[in-house]
Design an enzyme around this catalytic site. Sequence first.
Site, mmCIF file in Angstrom:
data_model
loop_
_atom_site.group_PDB
_atom_site.id
_atom_site.type_symbol
_atom_site.label_atom_id
_atom_site.label_comp_id
_atom_site.label_asym_id
_atom_site.label_seq_id
_atom_site.Cartn_x
_atom_site.Cartn_y
_atom_site.Cartn_z
ATOM 1 N N ILE A 131 32.441 40.115 28.935
ATOM 2 C CA ILE A 131 32.855 41.494 29.200
ATOM 3 C C ILE A 131 33.425 42.129 27.940
ATOM 4 C CG2 ILE A 131 34.380 42.979 30.556
ATOM 5 C CD1 ILE A 131 34.274 40.821 32.770
ATOM 6 N N ASP A 167 41.093 36.983 20.111
ATOM 7 C CA ASP A 167 40.616 35.899 20.969
ATOM 8 C C ASP A 167 40.744 34.600 20.185
ATOM 9 O OD1 ASP A 167 39.186 34.000 22.502
ATOM 10 O OD2 ASP A 167 37.991 35.584 23.423
ATOM 11 N N ALA A 213 40.829 43.381 34.033
ATOM 12 C CA ALA A 213 40.712 41.924 34.057
ATOM 13 C C ALA A 213 41.433 41.344 35.264
ATOM 14 C CB ALA A 213 41.228 41.334 32.749
ATOM 15 N N ARG A 214 42.711 40.969 35.085
ATOM 16 C CA ARG A 214 43.478 40.374 36.171
ATOM 17 C C ARG A 214 44.873 40.974 36.192
ATOM 18 N NH1 ARG A 214 39.662 38.768 39.003
ATOM 19 N NH2 ARG A 214 41.109 37.590 40.315
ATOM 20 N N ASP A 255 42.819 48.579 37.235
ATOM 21 C CA ASP A 255 41.914 48.241 38.341
ATOM 22 C C ASP A 255 42.366 47.007 39.123
ATOM 23 O OD1 ASP A 255 39.415 48.639 39.804
ATOM 24 O OD2 ASP A 255 38.708 46.808 38.819
ATOM 25 N N GLU A 258 47.837 43.387 46.300
ATOM 26 C CA GLU A 258 46.658 44.125 46.750
ATOM 27 C C GLU A 258 46.422 43.882 48.236
ATOM 28 O OE1 GLU A 258 43.255 43.137 44.367
ATOM 29 O OE2 GLU A 258 44.145 43.886 42.518
ATOM 30 N N HIS A 300 40.449 47.769 42.407
ATOM 31 C CA HIS A 300 39.820 46.494 42.027
ATOM 32 C C HIS A 300 38.314 46.535 42.285
ATOM 33 C CE1 HIS A 300 41.062 42.048 41.305
ATOM 34 N NE2 HIS A 300 39.968 42.356 40.635
ATOM 35 N N GLY A 333 36.017 47.142 39.579
ATOM 36 C CA GLY A 333 35.333 47.128 38.295
ATOM 37 C C GLY A 333 33.946 46.517 38.356
#
Length: 308
Positions: A154, A173, A232-233, A256, A261, A280, A282
């Site tokens: 992604i 990264d 992402a999370r 998102d 949730e 959420h 995406g």
Amino acid sequence: MTNDTILITAPKVHAEATELLRDYRLVFTDALVTEDALVKLCITEKPVAILARYGLFNERVLAASPKLKVISRHGVGMDAIDKIAAARLGIAVEAAIGSNSQAVAEHAIGMMFACARKLAWLDHRMRQVHWDKDGYLGMELCGATLGIVGCGSIGRRVAEFGKAMGMNVLVCDPYLSASDLPAGVTQVDLDVVLRRSDIVSLHCPLNDETRGMLSAEKLNVLKAGTIVINTARAGLFDEHAMQSKLHEGRLSLGLDCFVDEPLRADSGWLTTPNSVLTPHVGGTTDGGMKGMGVGAARNILKHLEARA
């Protein structure tokens, strides 16, 4: 046709996924399935596999079916599954890697545009019969610096989108070498991303290393006016600290995924300004849903056939 059951924790999945699993008895749940409901279903239905879209899968759930061989994620995020417990119980755990990468990357880019040009705010004001042409000022993405945290399938797509729009792209990264990165991006550490970026887009998994990665202290490093995107999370940043920065007008946010949730009626997010919120979704496109469903189904069949 077999008498074995596969539990699917969603009201439905893509038709091609159910076709792949046609030789099994399929049991579906609703989107708000609870831990107790999952345990009860695993005890009564004794599934050999779980195709997991909604729900949390702790040891209590995983141990409830004596026949369970594999739990396959409808997507790529694995923080809802206790992988240590699964390994102890001899249950394989799989993710549909790459299945929704294009969808999520496009959603992240859409959120960048929405925040940079204040589209949700302008739409709301227009519907209240305001004409905010005077005093409005958006941000151009061309020439801006985009910082990407996590450059998997992604993040790589987001980097390529950014380069195509003329953005300067920084990537953090630690698991990639410079030769693994898309052409034209610069690899830096997290602090450099936070200091130099106009937009920070998160594309890393949630684990012990990344949980709370953007603490209140780290958010203070961001320049005034920085846009943060999280497709992402949940849990990658301190939600209360982020809300404070948004109320101060210091940052903008495209979000998102949320710690709780779905959002409750008293959620602080509902009154948080300078933010674009989505539920959420995406990866929820025609292509994304097909990719996640089919990928998850194939992972199930791979393990069940190997153990037959």
